[in-house]
Design a protein around this motif. Structure first.
Motif, mmCIF file in Angstrom:
data_model
loop_
_atom_site.group_PDB
_atom_site.id
_atom_site.type_symbol
_atom_site.label_atom_id
_atom_site.label_comp_id
_atom_site.label_asym_id
_atom_site.label_seq_id
_atom_site.Cartn_x
_atom_site.Cartn_y
_atom_site.Cartn_z
ATOM 1 N N SER A 97 0.862 -1.253 -0.080
ATOM 2 C CA SER A 97 0.108 -0.019 -0.051
ATOM 3 C C SER A 97 0.975 1.298 -0.062
ATOM 4 O O SER A 97 2.250 1.368 0.244
ATOM 5 N N ALA A 99 0.774 3.757 2.166
ATOM 6 C CA ALA A 99 1.209 3.607 3.678
ATOM 7 C C ALA A 99 2.389 2.853 3.941
ATOM 8 O O ALA A 99 3.544 3.197 4.262
ATOM 9 N N GLU A 100 2.389 1.481 3.609
ATOM 10 C CA GLU A 100 3.375 0.662 3.682
ATOM 11 C C GLU A 100 4.890 1.145 2.932
ATOM 12 O O GLU A 100 5.619 0.948 3.370
ATOM 13 N N PHE A 116 -1.298 -1.107 11.857
ATOM 14 C CA PHE A 116 -1.572 -0.382 10.473
ATOM 15 C C PHE A 116 -2.543 0.674 10.687
ATOM 16 O O PHE A 116 -2.367 1.757 9.919
ATOM 17 N N LYS A 117 -3.322 0.813 12.049
ATOM 18 C CA LYS A 117 -3.980 2.107 12.170
ATOM 19 C C LYS A 117 -3.110 3.404 12.204
ATOM 20 O O LYS A 117 -3.191 4.521 11.742
ATOM 21 N N GLU A 120 -1.402 4.283 8.810
ATOM 22 C CA GLU A 120 -2.219 5.009 8.015
ATOM 23 C C GLU A 120 -2.482 6.363 8.330
ATOM 24 O O GLU A 120 -2.664 7.279 7.510
ATOM 25 N N ASP A 135 -5.504 7.579 -1.236
ATOM 26 C CA ASP A 135 -5.935 6.976 -0.063
ATOM 27 C C ASP A 135 -4.574 5.913 0.347
ATOM 28 O O ASP A 135 -3.889 5.369 -0.255
ATOM 29 N N CYS A 137 -4.344 3.375 1.942
ATOM 30 C CA CYS A 137 -4.486 2.001 1.788
ATOM 31 C C CYS A 137 -4.471 1.357 0.324
ATOM 32 O O CYS A 137 -4.502 0.253 0.349
ATOM 33 N N THR A 138 -4.502 2.410 -0.440
ATOM 34 C CA THR A 138 -4.300 1.990 -1.962
ATOM 35 C C THR A 138 -2.973 1.489 -2.228
ATOM 36 O O THR A 138 -1.911 1.733 -2.024
#
Length: 494
Positions: A97, A99-100, A116-117, A120, A135, A137-138
């Motif tokens: 993602s 974020a990752e 993960f919360k 993000e 986003d 999470c994309t």
């Protein structure tokens, strides 16, 4: 900050066997300023950047950051200082993602698991700072190249960047995506980030940069304020010669019809029909995704044709794969020369001869090495490929010379139809002129030239006729005498 310059390099020298990549270069960078570095391929820009990021070490010279001497720079040390680089080939993990990717290898954990919360939330804060709508999470693979570029910038911001290096950021971007990047560059500049901007598109230098430094043959030629120079002056300092005309004014006599494409359809193309003639430079225009590359991939047998016919010199032919196309005398210099055009980890010689090995093979399939060497040497000389030897790995050549190597392999098999897809992408102005001269020489020799370019001045300047595409269809045809950027854009959006 105690000093005016956030980053300073003094007397930087780097020598490789037979090549002085950098010769006593000294340069300073100010916080809150966009500093362009320009020069032909092989001028030393990439080596200079790698020294700043700690990827390679100079043989001589000193590096100072915020006034302090950096004794042993390394990639880890550079990141810790706040030096970050965004390269033309993006360094992202497509199946992770946004974020990752932004916080890769720097995840917060709870009970041994990635939080993960929190990941993000922190990513969203950085993305909001950029003022774009992504986003966290994309998956990165689902983003356009322009938005992937913005994720790279977000990665840099997450590391508290103070010096941001942008190496050819616009090479694969649409105009809309580039405007996003420019807005963020301006925002980072206002926040005091020093930006080092490398681009072959000189118009960008005058749009967003404050200072510009010219490199030539490993030496620093000049540094000045952008407002105190102009495009022609920069080009002259880059190539050390006046440039009277970027596009040679030539007109060739059109010969016999060599290629006829009738009602060709693929999954992405809708009833494509056109002719191409001996000695003609046929241009294809259109926005990204219009179908230009898909046309030549179908013609080269890289994409399957669902219906329609292809005729060569009046004879119907079947092209099911690239091998069929090569046997019929069709050559493709693809838009991504590094992934599709050249074998980077093989030598210059092997790259040039690879398509012609069958013709060079004698009894029992043994290559006639003397004949092979003579052919390779002939094309290295004819195309003026700058290489220390035929054994040099292609990955170590400049972009312009890599492009010449790809062209040489097709000239060796005497291709009749030569397709150039984005022939000068990522190539400096001096090398561009050499590529243009080669294209014209091939047309003059009676080759059929098919040219795709996203740079409309290049397309208009180098084509005899232009076909415009939109949504997989040909929407218009223009003789270059009547072609303008406005007419092409109108036909591109029908």
């Amino acid at each position: 900050m105690d000093c005016e310059n956030i980053l300073e390099l003094r007397g930087i020298t780097k020598i490789y066997p037979g090549v002085i990549a950098l010769d006593t270069v000294s340069l300073k960078f100010k916080p809150g300023s966009v500093h362009a570095i320009v020069g032909e391929n092989g001028a030393g820009k990439s080596t200079f950047i790698k020294i700043i990021t700690g990827a390679i070490h100079p043989d001589q010279g000193e590096l100072f950051f915020q006034g302090e001497y950096i004794r042993h720079n390394s990639p880890e040390n550079a990141i810790e200082l706040g030096i970050s680089a965004i390269y033309q080939e993006l360094n992202l993990l497509p199946h992770l993602s946004v974020a990752e990717n932004i916080f890769y290898n720097r995840y917060k954990t709870r009970g041994g698991l990635i939080d993960f919360k929190d990941l993000e939330k922190r990513s969203a804060q950085i993305i909001d700072k950029l003022g774009v709508n992504i986003d966290p999470c994309t998956l990165v693979k689902n983003l356009s190249i322009g938005y992937q570029q913005l994720v790279e910038i977000a990665k840099s911001l997450s590391k508290n960047v103070k010096v941001l290096i942008m190496d050819e950021p616009s090479a694969t971007l649409t105009d809309t995506e580039l405007k996003y990047v420019f807005r963020i560059v301006e925002k980072l500049k206002q926040e005091g980030v020093a930006i080092i901007y490398i681009s072959h598109r000189l118009e960008e230098i005058f749009e967003i940069c404050d200072e510009v430094t010219v490199f030539r043959d490993g030496r620093l030629v000049d540094t000045c304020l952008v407002k105190d120079t102009d495009k022609e002056s920069l080009i002259k300092r880059m190539v050390n010669r006046p440039v009277s005309s970027i596009f040679p004014k030539v007109k060739f006599k059109r010969g016999e019809k060599v290629l006829e494409v009738k009602n060709v359809c693929t999954k992405l193309l809708d009833t494509i029909s056109f002719n191409a003639y001996r000695g003609e430079r046929l241009g294809f225009a259109g926005l990204i995704g219009a179908g230009r590359t898909e046309v030549v991939r179908a013609l080269f047998g890289a994409d399957p044709i669902e219906s329609g016919e292809i005729f060569l010199k009046g004879k119907k032919v079947t092209i099911k794969n690239p091998s069929d196309a090569i046997k019929l005398g069709i050559a493709l210099i693809p838009e991504d020369r590094k992934l599709q055009g050249a074998l980077l980890h093989l030598s210059v010689g092997k790259n040039i001869s690879i398509v012609n090995l069958k013709n060079l093979a004698g009894f029992f399939g043994i290559i006639r090495q003397k004949e092979e060497a003579e052919s390779i040497g002939e094309y290295i000389k004819e195309l003026r490929i700058k290489t220390p030897s035929t054994r040099q790995l292609v990955k170590n050549l400049s972009g312009g010379n890599q492009q010449k190597v790809v062209l040489a392999k097709w000239l060796l098999v005497d291709s009749d139809i030569i397709i150039f897809d984005e022939p000068t992408r990522g190539i400096d102005v001096g090398a561009k002129q050499e590529i243009y001269a080669l294209i014209n020489a091939l047309a003059e020799a009676g080759k059929v030239i098919i040219l795709i370019s996203s740079e409309m001045p290049e397309l208009i300047g180098m084509s005899d006729r232009i076909l415009v595409m939109a949504e997989g269809r040909i929407t218009g045809e223009l003789e270059t005498a009547e072609a303008t950027q406005e007419k092409i854009m109108h036909l591109s959006s029908i």
